[in-house]
Scaffold this motif. Structure first.
Motif, PDB file in Angstrom:
ATOM      1  N   GLN A  36      -3.052   1.462 -13.895  1.00  0.00           N
ATOM      2  CA  GLN A  36      -4.486   1.181 -13.194  1.00  0.00           C
ATOM      3  C   GLN A  36      -4.623   3.039 -12.698  1.00  0.00           C
ATOM      4  OE1 GLN A  36      -4.401  -0.967  -9.755  1.00  0.00           O
ATOM      5  NE2 GLN A  36      -6.860  -1.119  -9.762  1.00  0.00           N
ATOM      6  N   PHE A  37      -4.089   3.369 -12.702  1.00  0.00           N
ATOM      7  CA  PHE A  37      -3.787   5.118 -12.234  1.00  0.00           C
ATOM      8  C   PHE A  37      -4.171   5.768 -13.019  1.00  0.00           C
ATOM      9  CE2 PHE A  37      -1.444   1.785  -9.975  1.00  0.00           C
ATOM     10  CZ  PHE A  37      -2.368   1.544  -8.382  1.00  0.00           C
ATOM     11  N   ILE A  38      -4.419   6.852 -12.824  1.00  0.00           N
ATOM     12  CA  ILE A  38      -4.715   8.080 -13.226  1.00  0.00           C
ATOM     13  C   ILE A  38      -3.412   9.446 -11.789  1.00  0.00           C
ATOM     14  CG2 ILE A  38      -6.383  10.520 -14.168  1.00  0.00           C
ATOM     15  CD1 ILE A  38      -8.322   8.037 -14.915  1.00  0.00           C
ATOM     16  N   LEU A  39      -3.111   9.872 -12.097  1.00  0.00           N
ATOM     17  CA  LEU A  39      -2.785  10.905 -11.733  1.00  0.00           C
ATOM     18  C   LEU A  39      -2.652  12.168 -11.843  1.00  0.00           C
ATOM     19  CD1 LEU A  39       0.920   8.681 -11.510  1.00  0.00           C
ATOM     20  CD2 LEU A  39      -1.100   8.828  -9.954  1.00  0.00           C
TER      21      LEU A  39
ATOM     22  N   ILE B 269      -7.134   8.879  -9.462  1.00  0.00           N
ATOM     23  CA  ILE B 269      -8.252   8.374  -9.243  1.00  0.00           C
ATOM     24  C   ILE B 269      -7.304   6.908  -9.427  1.00  0.00           C
ATOM     25  CG2 ILE B 269      -9.704   7.624 -10.812  1.00  0.00           C
ATOM     26  CD1 ILE B 269     -10.712  10.251 -11.587  1.00  0.00           C
ATOM     27  N   ILE B 270      -8.446   5.416  -9.325  1.00  0.00           N
ATOM     28  CA  ILE B 270      -7.662   4.423  -9.388  1.00  0.00           C
ATOM     29  C   ILE B 270      -8.676   3.873 -10.127  1.00  0.00           C
ATOM     30  CG2 ILE B 270      -7.395   2.185  -8.113  1.00  0.00           C
ATOM     31  CD1 ILE B 270      -6.940   4.235  -5.211  1.00  0.00           C
ATOM     32  N   ASN B 271      -8.170   3.024 -11.202  1.00  0.00           N
ATOM     33  CA  ASN B 271      -9.120   2.462 -12.026  1.00  0.00           C
ATOM     34  C   ASN B 271      -9.129   1.050 -11.720  1.00  0.00           C
ATOM     35  OD1 ASN B 271     -10.524   4.717 -13.531  1.00  0.00           O
ATOM     36  ND2 ASN B 271      -8.385   5.018 -14.714  1.00  0.00           N
ATOM     37  N   ASN B 272     -10.474   0.223 -12.759  1.00  0.00           N
ATOM     38  CA  ASN B 272     -10.427  -1.106 -12.269  1.00  0.00           C
ATOM     39  C   ASN B 272     -10.970  -2.008 -11.439  1.00  0.00           C
ATOM     40  OD1 ASN B 272      -8.311  -0.306 -14.944  1.00  0.00           O
ATOM     41  ND2 ASN B 272      -9.501  -2.072 -16.101  1.00  0.00           N
ATOM     42  N   LEU B 273     -11.146  -1.648 -10.561  1.00  0.00           N
ATOM     43  CA  LEU B 273     -11.732  -1.969  -9.314  1.00  0.00           C
ATOM     44  C   LEU B 273     -12.736  -2.574  -9.471  1.00  0.00           C
ATOM     45  CD1 LEU B 273     -10.311   0.757  -6.875  1.00  0.00           C
ATOM     46  CD2 LEU B 273      -9.249  -0.925  -7.403  1.00  0.00           C
TER      47      LEU B 273
ATOM     48  N   ILE C 262      -3.472  -2.344  -7.800  1.00  0.00           N
ATOM     49  CA  ILE C 262      -4.987  -2.438  -6.087  1.00  0.00           C
ATOM     50  C   ILE C 262      -6.341  -3.898  -7.205  1.00  0.00           C
ATOM     51  CG2 ILE C 262      -6.416  -1.323  -4.807  1.00  0.00           C
ATOM     52  CD1 ILE C 262      -3.445   0.223  -4.051  1.00  0.00           C
ATOM     53  N   ALA C 263      -6.304  -4.480  -6.004  1.00  0.00           N
ATOM     54  CA  ALA C 263      -7.719  -5.107  -5.896  1.00  0.00           C
ATOM     55  C   ALA C 263      -8.614  -5.222  -4.280  1.00  0.00           C
ATOM     56  CB  ALA C 263      -7.276  -6.229  -5.686  1.00  0.00           C
ATOM     57  N   ILE C 264      -9.439  -5.225  -4.863  1.00  0.00           N
ATOM     58  CA  ILE C 264     -10.288  -4.982  -3.540  1.00  0.00           C
ATOM     59  C   ILE C 264     -11.061  -6.049  -3.080  1.00  0.00           C
ATOM     60  CG2 ILE C 264     -12.594  -3.681  -2.619  1.00  0.00           C
ATOM     61  CD1 ILE C 264     -12.164  -1.603  -4.293  1.00  0.00           C
ATOM     62  N   VAL C 265     -11.270  -6.823  -2.280  1.00  0.00           N
ATOM     63  CA  VAL C 265     -11.625  -8.088  -1.765  1.00  0.00           C
ATOM     64  C   VAL C 265     -12.176  -7.582  -0.161  1.00  0.00           C
ATOM     65  CG1 VAL C 265     -11.684 -10.463  -1.243  1.00  0.00           C
ATOM     66  CG2 VAL C 265      -9.795  -9.539  -2.934  1.00  0.00           C
ATOM     67  N   ASN C 266     -13.844  -8.055  -0.266  1.00  0.00           N
ATOM     68  CA  ASN C 266     -14.647  -7.179   0.460  1.00  0.00           C
ATOM     69  C   ASN C 266     -14.630  -6.115   0.760  1.00  0.00           C
ATOM     70  OD1 ASN C 266     -15.855 -10.603   0.852  1.00  0.00           O
ATOM     71  ND2 ASN C 266     -14.070 -11.298   2.154  1.00  0.00           N
ATOM     72  N   GLY C 267     -14.557  -5.262   0.728  1.00  0.00           N
ATOM     73  CA  GLY C 267     -14.143  -3.956   0.679  1.00  0.00           C
ATOM     74  C   GLY C 267     -12.979  -3.464   1.457  1.00  0.00           C
ATOM     75  N   ILE C 268     -11.675  -4.421   1.537  1.00  0.00           N
ATOM     76  CA  ILE C 268     -10.064  -4.383   1.940  1.00  0.00           C
ATOM     77  C   ILE C 268      -9.747  -3.936   1.304  1.00  0.00           C
ATOM     78  CG2 ILE C 268      -8.285  -5.016   3.386  1.00  0.00           C
ATOM     79  CD1 ILE C 268     -10.770  -4.702   4.780  1.00  0.00           C
ATOM     80  N   TYR C 269      -8.403  -3.034   1.026  1.00  0.00           N
ATOM     81  CA  TYR C 269      -7.675  -2.668  -0.587  1.00  0.00           C
ATOM     82  C   TYR C 269      -6.349  -3.526   0.104  1.00  0.00           C
ATOM     83  CZ  TYR C 269      -9.412   0.816  -3.089  1.00  0.00           C
ATOM     84  OH  TYR C 269     -10.327   2.177  -3.701  1.00  0.00           O
ATOM     85  N   TYR C 270      -5.998  -4.361  -1.774  1.00  0.00           N
ATOM     86  CA  TYR C 270      -4.959  -4.916  -1.191  1.00  0.00           C
ATOM     87  C   TYR C 270      -3.921  -4.839  -2.330  1.00  0.00           C
ATOM     88  CZ  TYR C 270      -6.594  -8.517   2.077  1.00  0.00           C
ATOM     89  OH  TYR C 270      -7.569  -8.894   2.874  1.00  0.00           O
ATOM     90  N   SER C 271      -2.759  -4.593  -1.828  1.00  0.00           N
ATOM     91  CA  SER C 271      -2.161  -3.451  -2.605  1.00  0.00           C
ATOM     92  C   SER C 271      -0.698  -4.216  -3.059  1.00  0.00           C
ATOM     93  CB  SER C 271      -1.573  -2.242  -2.328  1.00  0.00           C
ATOM     94  OG  SER C 271      -0.297  -1.655  -3.399  1.00  0.00           O
TER      95      SER C 271
END
Length: 812
Positions: free
Chosen positions: A722-725, A761-765, A629-638
């Motif tokens: 990247q994820f904590i489940l 939880i999504i880490n590394n954003l 998952i990456a965030i660019v200008n507030g938009i989530y890109y998977s």
């Protein structure tokens, strides 16, 4: 070169394993007309605990044998449709003894199935040298469920909220049906598994390290779903109907039949389900600056209602051209239309959580999934010792697609009417064609070695078209950022050799597989996007090795060791570089630079009295493919990405114990250490975690054919890439009653405490904290009814067939 390696391997095995003599049991079984009882099932049971040791079928002359047995006290049980069950007197098998059972002549019952032969009850779990077998009907709570739900109740299997399947903590698991790959991934695979009724499944085979005869793809291993098939002569079958009520109603129904005579075998499987469900998904994001001070919040609530129907068909015909040759034809089909309605509310708040604005989205997706397949197969048995040749040719066609509408209404605080409305529509058809062929040869030697080898080739062609339009001033204009046309072609050629031998105390199996992959992807582009292409050509060698050793003559203690190397190739849609919307703020993006990942694993296990198995394993994956998952200008890109390395160490325990003749306990538990390390969007990703999974089952057998069962699962918090489940679990209860020899009714309650909730939880954003919670329709009650019917015939044919399902999987 491959042949030389196999010769050296075989010679090496022969040098360090001594040849020994083993105990055996043999006999002869006929019907009431003194003809060989070819449809009989012979079971060997140990007297000390009445456990099932082995089953076998008679040869063309009615003879059977159980070789390589440890000294112990046994008895034989023989059953055949339309005949009374035979139970032999107890006998003691001494060291180096070859026990011959006196000839058995079965007594015929009424031709109509007024009684069904009783055999030893199949345990929930069976262990083999290269796989674990889960017998689906042994778990009452499986009644009325789908293949996806059956998988989640299998030891070591986990399914996340997106439908992704992992086996013993390892993702990228390949799903097979009757030893054939489904060639599906993502939402299409989830839809197919939801459409497959549990009542049509005989067993689930879990293979973290599959043998060389299987495709090397799947770093998480292979899960093979074996469908039911009636082997009795005459006309036989069963009907299953189930109704489930949760928040929404569901139904799962199936019908299968078999007609067999001297030269023809016709089988049919038909299933119909309707699935209704929901997901209440909350995604909360906190945006902050470089020192951690909150800048604003973005909160999303999604209520997704799903409605689907599915039809599954399979017709198979085997023609016995001679006593040794069989020709087969199998036709399959699946139709699975579905509709998804997403009511989404997104709220934007400032740093003090004061409302800034909101967006109300009404999204509708109508999805279609259609599949047809044809298989032609030939099987020739050269002799009665098992030397045989099989040839298979397959064609599969998938037509999938969706019509999508995304309506978004924007509001300011305390305003009842929207200040803006925009709409995105899309048509996303896709076509997948698969051509595959395989030839395999098996040759047993008098020395006890069995050598198997084969060649496989497959060609896959996909055509994916996406057309998106934005409504602007009442007109629909093309959205070239999301519209695309992607073509993908893949050719895999493979060959393998496998050798195995059983001794008195040793069992050895070794294999070597060679695969070459050639793939070409072409993005055609559009008025705003340039076209692009990529091609790859790579070859890999994939060894497998299994060895087991009995520490004592009674087989009370058995050690086993296995090693394997595997590959995981990207799915074709993962390589598509264009954007696909999930909602206005979340997009899926493909990755044409995605590399295949490679896995090596080694496992050591100890089994005590076939009841308690403890396993230690180590796995290392290079370039593990995972969602990122990456965030660019507030938009989530998977998008799919390669995680540099992933290391896993695990200990698991699988135990079964009967308490008298009434209570049976089964427990699966694992403790896993997981370490992921990679260069990531926000720097170095370096995450470690230790998690547990526990899956107990208690079965109580009561008088008058009643049975009670309770089963459950618990998984602690897992950090993976990247994820904590978050932790989650479920408790299920079930009761069954055999109304007659032919009819059974079952009732079960799933997730009675409503604890099967996905959180994470999504880490590394980049400058963002994110977490989610997803609640779905998991608390349900199911009522199912099964009826078996048939007519046995005494005039048995002289050839026993399994060719329609004998071929191994197709190379992807």
């Amino acid at each position: 070169m491959v042949q030389k390696i196999m010769v050296l391997l075989t010679t090496g095995i022969a040098m360090f394993i001594p040849a020994v003599h083993a105990q055996s049991v043999s006999g002869l079984v006929t019907d009431q007309q003194q003809q060989p009882a070819l449809a009989a099932t012979i079971a060997l049971l140990r007297n000390s605990d009445s456990s099932l040791i082995k089953t076998t079928l008679p040869d063309d002359n009615g003879r059977f044998s159980f070789p390589h047995l440890p000294p112990a006290s046994y008895h034989i049980r023989i059953s055949m449709m339309g005949y009374k069950t035979y139970n032999s007197p107890d006998f003691i098998l001494d060291k180096n003894q070859e026990y011959k059972l006196p000839a058995v002549s079965l007594l015929q019952q009424d031709a109509q199935l007024k009684a069904v032969a009783v055999t030893a009850q199949r345990p929930f779990i069976e262990k083999k040298i290269d796989r674990t077998v889960v017998n689906v009907d042994a778990l009452i709570s499986n009644a009325g469920s789908s293949a996806l739900e059956v998988l989640e109740k299998s030891p070591g299997v986990s399914i996340d909220q997106e439908g992704s399947i992992s086996l013993k903590g390892k993702s990228n698991v390949m799903i097979y049906v009757n030893d054939k790959p489904t060639y599906l991934s993502g939402a299409d695979l989830e839809s197919y598994l939801r459409s497959l009724p549990a009542s049509s499944i005989d067993a689930i085979e879990l293979m973290p390290n599959p043998p060389a005869s299987y495709d090397a793809a799947g770093t998480g291993g292979i899960i093979n779903i074996r469908l039911k098939r009636n082997k009795n002569k005459g006309f036989n079958g069963n009907l299953n109907a189930a109704f489930t009520q949760g928040r929404y109603a569901n139904s799962s129904n199936s019908f299968n039949f078999t007609y067999r005579n001297q030269q023809l075998n016709v089988t049919g499987n038909f299933g119909y389900t309707f699935n209704n469900g929901y997901s209440a998904l909350d995604i909360n994001r906190r945006f902050h600056d470089s020192v951690g001070e909150t800048t604003h919040y973005f909160l999303q609530h999604n209520f997704i209602a799903r409605h689907a129907q599915s039809f599954n068909e399979k017709i198979g015909v085997d023609f016995y051209a001679s006593a040794k040759s069989t020709l087969g034809l199998v036709l399959t089909g699946t139709q699975n239309p579905s509709n998804s309605n997403n009511d989404n509310t997104s709220r934007l708040q400032d740093a003090s959580q004061t409302p800034d604005s909101s967006i109300h989205a009404l999204n509708n997706i109508h999805h279609r999934f259609n599949n047809v397949g044809i298989n032609l197969n030939y099987r020739h048995q050269y002799d009665k010792n098992g030397r045989e040749l099989t040839v298979d040719v397959d064609y599969l066609r998938y037509n999938t697609g969706s019509n999508e509408v995304y309506d978004n209404y924007s509001f300011l605080p305390e305003q009842a009417l929207p200040y803006a409305n925009d709409q995105l529509t899309g048509q996303v058809p896709a076509h997948l064609d698969i051509f595959a062929g395989k030839i395999a040869y098996t040759h047993p030697f008098k020395s006890g070695y069995k050598l198997a080898g084969g060649l496989k080739s497959s060609y896959t062609s996909t055509d994916n078209l996406a057309k998106y339009y934005n409504r602007v001033d009442g007109e629909y204009l093309p959205d070239y950022d999301k519209s695309n046309h992607f073509l993908y072609h893949e050719n895999i050629n493979a060959g393998y050799l496998n050798v195995n031998k059983d001794y008195k105390k040793w069992s050895v199996q070794a294999g070597l597989r060679l695969e070459n992959t050639v793939s070409i992807g072409h993005q055609l582009g559009n008025a705003e996007k340039n076209d692009s292409s990529f091609n790859r050509n790579y070859t890999g060698i994939f060894p497998t090795f299994y060895v087991s050793y009995k520490l004592d003559t009674a087989s009370n203690n058995v050690l086993a060791l296995n090693y394997g190397r595997r590959i995981d190739r990207p799915y074709y849609e993962q390589l598509n570089p264009f954007i696909s919307p999930l909602d206005k703020f979340t997009y899926y993006v493909g990755n044409p630079y995605l590399r295949p990942s490679y896995m090596q694993s080694i496992a050591l296990s100890h089994t005590y009295k076939s009841k308690l198995t403890t396993t230690l394993s180590y796995t290392h994956v290079k370039d593990d493919m995972n969602e990122t998952i990456a965030i660019v200008n507030g938009i989530y890109y998977s998008r799919p990405g390669n995680i540099g390395s992933q290391t896993m160490m695990e200990i698991n325990v699988d135990a079964q114990q009967g308490l008298g003749k009434v209570v049976n306990l089964h427990l699966y538990a694992q403790l896993t250490y997981l370490h992921s390390r990679s260069i990531f969007y926000t720097g170095i990703l370096d995450n470690q975690s230790t998690f547990t999974m526990i899956m107990p089952t208690v079965t109580v057998t009561l008088p008058k054919d009643w049975a009670l069962q309770a089963d459950g699962r618990y998984q602690s918090t897992v950090t993976s890439a990247q994820f904590i489940l978050g932790r989650r679990g479920a408790v299920n209860l079930g009761v069954s009653k055999k109304l007659s020899p032919n009819a059974t009714i079952k009732c079960s309650a799933q997730d009675i405490f409503k604890t099967q909730i996905n959180t994470g939880i999504i880490n590394n954003l980049a400058l963002t904290d994110a977490q989610w919670r997803n609640v779905s329709d998991t608390r349900r009650i199911t009522l199912s009814f099964t009826y078996r019917f048939g007519k046995a015939i005494s005039d048995q044919r002289k050839h026993e067939d399994n060719s329609a399902e004998s071929e191994m999987n197709r190379v992807r």
